[in-house]
Design a protein around this motif. Structure first.
Motif, PDB file in Angstrom:
ATOM      1  N   LEU A 322       0.827  -1.198   0.000  1.00 43.93           N
ATOM      2  CA  LEU A 322       0.000   0.000   0.000  1.00 43.93           C
ATOM      3  C   LEU A 322       0.869   1.258   0.000  1.00 43.93           C
ATOM      4  O   LEU A 322       0.586   2.244  -0.704  1.00 43.93           O
ATOM      5  CB  LEU A 322      -0.923  -0.001   1.223  1.00 43.93           C
ATOM      6  N   GLN A 323       1.953   1.198   0.794  1.00 44.35           N
ATOM      7  CA  GLN A 323       2.861   2.342   0.853  1.00 44.35           C
ATOM      8  C   GLN A 323       3.530   2.576  -0.500  1.00 44.35           C
ATOM      9  O   GLN A 323       3.698   3.713  -0.935  1.00 44.35           O
ATOM     10  CB  GLN A 323       3.931   2.104   1.928  1.00 44.35           C
ATOM     11  N   MET A 324       3.896   1.478  -1.181  1.00 49.23           N
ATOM     12  CA  MET A 324       4.502   1.603  -2.499  1.00 49.23           C
ATOM     13  C   MET A 324       3.522   2.217  -3.505  1.00 49.23           C
ATOM     14  O   MET A 324       3.904   3.035  -4.337  1.00 49.23           O
ATOM     15  CB  MET A 324       4.958   0.230  -3.001  1.00 49.23           C
ATOM     16  N   VAL A 325       2.230   1.819  -3.396  1.00 50.49           N
ATOM     17  CA  VAL A 325       1.212   2.369  -4.290  1.00 50.49           C
ATOM     18  C   VAL A 325       1.048   3.867  -4.043  1.00 50.49           C
ATOM     19  O   VAL A 325       0.964   4.679  -4.978  1.00 50.49           O
ATOM     20  CB  VAL A 325      -0.133   1.632  -4.101  1.00 50.49           C
ATOM     21  N   VAL A 326       1.021   4.239  -2.746  1.00 44.80           N
ATOM     22  CA  VAL A 326       0.871   5.659  -2.393  1.00 44.80           C
ATOM     23  C   VAL A 326       2.049   6.465  -2.899  1.00 44.80           C
ATOM     24  O   VAL A 326       1.891   7.540  -3.490  1.00 44.80           O
ATOM     25  CB  VAL A 326       0.712   5.812  -0.857  1.00 44.80           C
ATOM     26  N   VAL A 327       3.268   5.948  -2.668  1.00 48.24           N
ATOM     27  CA  VAL A 327       4.478   6.645  -3.125  1.00 48.24           C
ATOM     28  C   VAL A 327       4.468   6.766  -4.645  1.00 48.24           C
ATOM     29  O   VAL A 327       4.811   7.815  -5.218  1.00 48.24           O
ATOM     30  CB  VAL A 327       5.739   5.905  -2.639  1.00 48.24           C
ATOM     31  N   SER A 328       4.063   5.682  -5.314  1.00 48.54           N
ATOM     32  CA  SER A 328       4.027   5.696  -6.779  1.00 48.54           C
ATOM     33  C   SER A 328       3.013   6.714  -7.301  1.00 48.54           C
ATOM     34  O   SER A 328       3.287   7.462  -8.253  1.00 48.54           O
ATOM     35  CB  SER A 328       3.686   4.295  -7.298  1.00 48.54           C
ATOM     36  N   SER A 329       1.838   6.750  -6.662  1.00 47.54           N
ATOM     37  CA  SER A 329       0.805   7.696  -7.105  1.00 47.54           C
ATOM     38  C   SER A 329       1.233   9.138  -6.839  1.00 47.54           C
ATOM     39  O   SER A 329       0.990  10.037  -7.648  1.00 47.54           O
ATOM     40  CB  SER A 329      -0.519   7.404  -6.396  1.00 47.54           C
ATOM     41  N   GLU A 330       1.914   9.364  -5.699  1.00 51.17           N
ATOM     42  CA  GLU A 330       2.413  10.705  -5.405  1.00 51.17           C
ATOM     43  C   GLU A 330       3.466  11.125  -6.427  1.00 51.17           C
ATOM     44  O   GLU A 330       3.516  12.279  -6.874  1.00 51.17           O
ATOM     45  CB  GLU A 330       3.008  10.747  -3.997  1.00 51.17           C
ATOM     46  N   GLY A 331       4.294  10.159  -6.834  1.00 53.19           N
ATOM     47  CA  GLY A 331       5.324  10.446  -7.828  1.00 53.19           C
ATOM     48  C   GLY A 331       4.708  10.814  -9.164  1.00 53.19           C
ATOM     49  O   GLY A 331       5.163  11.756  -9.840  1.00 53.19           O
ATOM     50  N   ARG A 332       3.681  10.063  -9.557  1.00 59.94           N
ATOM     51  CA  ARG A 332       3.016  10.380 -10.821  1.00 59.94           C
ATOM     52  C   ARG A 332       2.329  11.739 -10.752  1.00 59.94           C
ATOM     53  O   ARG A 332       2.299  12.494 -11.725  1.00 59.94           O
ATOM     54  CB  ARG A 332       1.990   9.287 -11.154  1.00 59.94           C
ATOM     55  N   GLY A 333       1.761  12.062  -9.577  1.00 62.07           N
ATOM     56  CA  GLY A 333       1.116  13.360  -9.408  1.00 62.07           C
ATOM     57  C   GLY A 333       2.099  14.507  -9.538  1.00 62.07           C
ATOM     58  O   GLY A 333       1.835  15.535 -10.194  1.00 62.07           O
ATOM     59  N   LYS A 334       3.270  14.356  -8.923  1.00 68.27           N
ATOM     60  CA  LYS A 334       4.301  15.395  -9.017  1.00 68.27           C
ATOM     61  C   LYS A 334       4.817  15.538 -10.449  1.00 68.27           C
ATOM     62  O   LYS A 334       5.078  16.665 -10.935  1.00 68.27           O
ATOM     63  CB  LYS A 334       5.471  15.058  -8.075  1.00 68.27           C
ATOM     64  N   ALA A 335       4.975  14.401 -11.138  1.00 70.22           N
ATOM     65  CA  ALA A 335       5.446  14.448 -12.530  1.00 70.22           C
ATOM     66  C   ALA A 335       4.438  15.160 -13.403  1.00 70.22           C
ATOM     67  O   ALA A 335       4.791  15.971 -14.280  1.00 70.22           O
ATOM     68  CB  ALA A 335       5.689  13.020 -13.038  1.00 70.22           C
ATOM     69  N   GLY A 336       3.132  14.904 -13.173  1.00 67.77           N
ATOM     70  CA  GLY A 336       2.079  15.577 -13.954  1.00 67.77           C
ATOM     71  C   GLY A 336       2.064  17.065 -13.689  1.00 67.77           C
ATOM     72  O   GLY A 336       1.902  17.868 -14.609  1.00 67.77           O
ATOM     73  N   ALA A 337       2.253  17.442 -12.437  1.00 68.25           N
ATOM     74  CA  ALA A 337       2.282  18.879 -12.105  1.00 68.25           C
ATOM     75  C   ALA A 337       3.458  19.564 -12.755  1.00 68.25           C
ATOM     76  O   ALA A 337       3.369  20.706 -13.228  1.00 68.25           O
ATOM     77  CB  ALA A 337       2.330  19.029 -10.577  1.00 68.25           C
ATOM     78  N   ALA A 338       4.595  18.862 -12.787  1.00 65.68           N
ATOM     79  CA  ALA A 338       5.790  19.432 -13.419  1.00 65.68           C
ATOM     80  C   ALA A 338       5.589  19.646 -14.912  1.00 65.68           C
ATOM     81  O   ALA A 338       5.997  20.671 -15.485  1.00 65.68           O
ATOM     82  CB  ALA A 338       6.993  18.517 -13.179  1.00 65.68           C
ATOM     83  N   LEU A 339       4.915  18.698 -15.555  1.00 64.69           N
ATOM     84  CA  LEU A 339       4.653  18.827 -17.012  1.00 64.69           C
ATOM     85  C   LEU A 339       3.729  20.007 -17.278  1.00 64.69           C
ATOM     86  O   LEU A 339       3.920  20.761 -18.242  1.00 64.69           O
ATOM     87  CB  LEU A 339       4.028  17.539 -17.538  1.00 64.69           C
ATOM     88  N   LYS A 340       2.728  20.190 -16.437  1.00 64.86           N
ATOM     89  CA  LYS A 340       1.807  21.303 -16.604  1.00 64.86           C
ATOM     90  C   LYS A 340       2.515  22.651 -16.440  1.00 64.86           C
ATOM     91  O   LYS A 340       2.285  23.609 -17.174  1.00 64.86           O
ATOM     92  CB  LYS A 340       0.656  21.201 -15.598  1.00 64.86           C
ATOM     93  N   SER A 341       3.424  22.706 -15.468  1.00 68.28           N
ATOM     94  CA  SER A 341       4.137  23.970 -15.241  1.00 68.28           C
ATOM     95  C   SER A 341       5.072  24.281 -16.398  1.00 68.28           C
ATOM     96  O   SER A 341       5.276  25.437 -16.755  1.00 68.28           O
ATOM     97  CB  SER A 341       4.925  23.905 -13.940  1.00 68.28           C
ATOM     98  N   ASP A 342       5.654  23.256 -17.023  1.00 65.33           N
ATOM     99  CA  ASP A 342       6.550  23.462 -18.148  1.00 65.33           C
ATOM    100  C   ASP A 342       5.792  23.956 -19.369  1.00 65.33           C
ATOM    101  O   ASP A 342       6.266  24.800 -20.138  1.00 65.33           O
ATOM    102  CB  ASP A 342       7.297  22.156 -18.521  1.00 65.33           C
TER     103      ASP A 342
END
Length: 343
Positions: A322-342
Motif C-alpha cells: 500500500l505504501q509503495m502504491v501511495v508513493v508511486s501515485s504521489e510520484g506520478r502526481g508530481k510528474a504531472g504537475a511538473a509537465l503542466k508547469s513546463d
C-alpha cells in the motif's frame, strides 16, 4: 521446591535415553513403534532379576540393553518378514512382552531397596570424592541449605552416560548404515533403488531404539528401587512428549541439535509435571492427564505461533504494498504537475 526440581532433573536425564530411542523410531525411521511400553519394562525386569540373583549391576544393565535390542528386532521382523502393519506389529509385541516380563520377574514386582545396584555404587563412589559435600556447601552458602539433595553423584553420572549415548547416536547416524536408516525413514523406494536392504535397516533401527528404551528402564528401576510389570504404561506418550517439546523449543536444524533438543525436552517435561503436581487440586493420579495436556500444547502451540507470525507478515506485506502504491501515485502526481508547469 529445589529438591523437587533437582529430582525432576535427575529423572529427566535418565528418561532422556528412552526419549532418544523414541526419536530414533518415530522421527528417523518414521515407524510408530508401540513396543516401547513393553521393552521399557523388559529392561527393568532383566536388570532387577539379575541384580537380585547376585549379578554385577552394571553387567545386568548392559544385559537389559541387549534384551531391548532383541525385543525391537522382533517387532521389525514381524513387520518386514510377516508383512504386518507397522502400528499393529508394535502393539502385538507390546502385548507379548507383558507376559514375557512376568515370566522374567516371576511376579508383578521385584524390590531392589536392600540390594547393591548401579545407583548405590555410583552414590558410594561420589561420596568418597567429596563432591556431595562441596556442592551442598555451595547451596548452603546461597541460602538453600534447608533443601539439600541426598547425592549429586547420580545426576553427574547420568549426565555423562546420557550425553555419551547422544554423541554415539549422532556419530552413528552419520555413518553409511546410519544414513541408510535415515533414508529408509524418508523414502524407502529411493533407498531400494541403491540396492539397500530396507528390511534390515528397519530391524536394526527398531533394535537400537528399543535397546535405548530398555537401558533407560533398567536405570529407572535401580533409581526407584523396584521393577514393576506396569511401570511401562504410557512410556510412548512420555517419549513423544519429550521429543515434541524439545523440537518445539530448541529446533531441528541438525541431528546433533535435535538429539540435544530431545534431552532438553525430557528434562523440561519432568520439571513441568513436578510443578503441576504441586498444584493443590491435582493428584498423582492426574499425571496421565497432565501428560496429555502437555503433548496437546506442544503440538498446537508452535502451529498457533507460526500462524500468528504469518498473519503479521501478511499484514506487513500489505502495508508495504500500500505504501509503495501511495508513493508511486504521489510520484506520478508530481510528474504531472511538473509537465503542466513546463507547458
Amino acid at each position: 521446591m529445589f529438591t523437587s526440581i533437582f529430582g525432576a532433573f535427575e529423572s529427566g536425564i535418565i528418561y532422556a535415553i528412552m526419549a532418544l530411542g523414541v526419536y530414533l523410531s518415530f522421527r528417523i525411521l518414521d515407524f510408530p513403534d508401540l513396543t516401547v511400553d513393553g521393552s521399557f519394562v523388559t529392561g527393568a525386569a532383566v536388570a532387577a532379576i539379575m541384580i537380585v540373583n547376585g549379578s554385577n549391576p552394571f553387567a545386568a544393565t548392559l544385559t537389559a540393553l541387549v534384551a531391548g535390542f532383541i525385543a525391537g528386532s522382533l517387532t521389525g521382523l514381524i513387520h518386514t518378514v510377516g508383512k504386518v502393519n507397522a502400528l499393529l506389529s508394535g502393539i502385538l509385541m507390546m502385548i507379548a512382552l507383558y507376559s514375557i516380563n512376568l515370566r522374567i520377574m516371576g511376579k508383578s514386582n521385584v524390590p531392589l531397596l536392600n540390594t547393591d545396584t548401579a545407583m548405590t555404587s555410583v552414590r558410594g563412589f561420589f561420596e568418597k570424592t567429596g563432591i556431595d559435600g562441596f556442592m551442598n556447601g555451595l547451596l548452603t552458602a546461597v541460602g538453600l541449605g534447608d533443601s539439600l539433595p541426598q547425592t549429586w553423584g547420580i545426576l553427574l553420572f547420568m549426565l555423562i552416560v546420557t550425553f555419551a549415548i547422544k554423541f554415539l547416536t549422532d556419530a552413528f547416524l552419520k555413518t553409511e548404515v546410519g544414513l541408510a536408516i535415515r533414508a529408509t525413514g524418508d523414502n524407502k523406494r529411493m533407498i531400494r533403488s541403491f540396492s539397500s536392504n530396507t528390511n534390515l535397516m528397519i530391524i536394526l533401527g527398531l533394535g537400537l531404539s528399543n535397546a535405548m528404551v530398555a537401558f533407560s528402564g533398567a536405570l529407572i528401576a535401580q533409581q526407584g528401587g523396584f521393577a514393576d510389570v506396569g511401570m511401562g504404561i504410557g512410556m510412548i506418550i512420555i517419549g513423544l512428549a519429550s521429543v515434541i517439546i524439545g523440537e518445539a523449543l530448541f529446533g531441528t536444524k541438525s541431528i546433533a541439535r535435535t538429539t540435544l533438543a530431545v534431552i532438553g525436552g525430557s528434562i523440561i517435561y519432568r520439571i513441568v509435571v513436578t510443578l503441576a503436581l504441586r498444584v493443590e487440586f491435582l493428584e498423582p493420579g492426574d499425571m496421565k492427564l497432565i501428560t496429555a495436556v502437555i503433548v496437546i500444547l506442544a503440538l498446537t502451540a508452535p502451529k498457533m505461533i507460526e500462524s500468528y507470525r504469518e498473519k503479521k507478515r501478511k499484514v506487513k506485506r500489505q502495508l508495504d504494498n500500500l505504501q509503495m502504491v501511495v508513493v508511486s501515485s504521489e510520484g506520478r502526481g508530481k510528474a504531472g504537475a511538473a509537465l503542466k508547469s513546463d507547458s
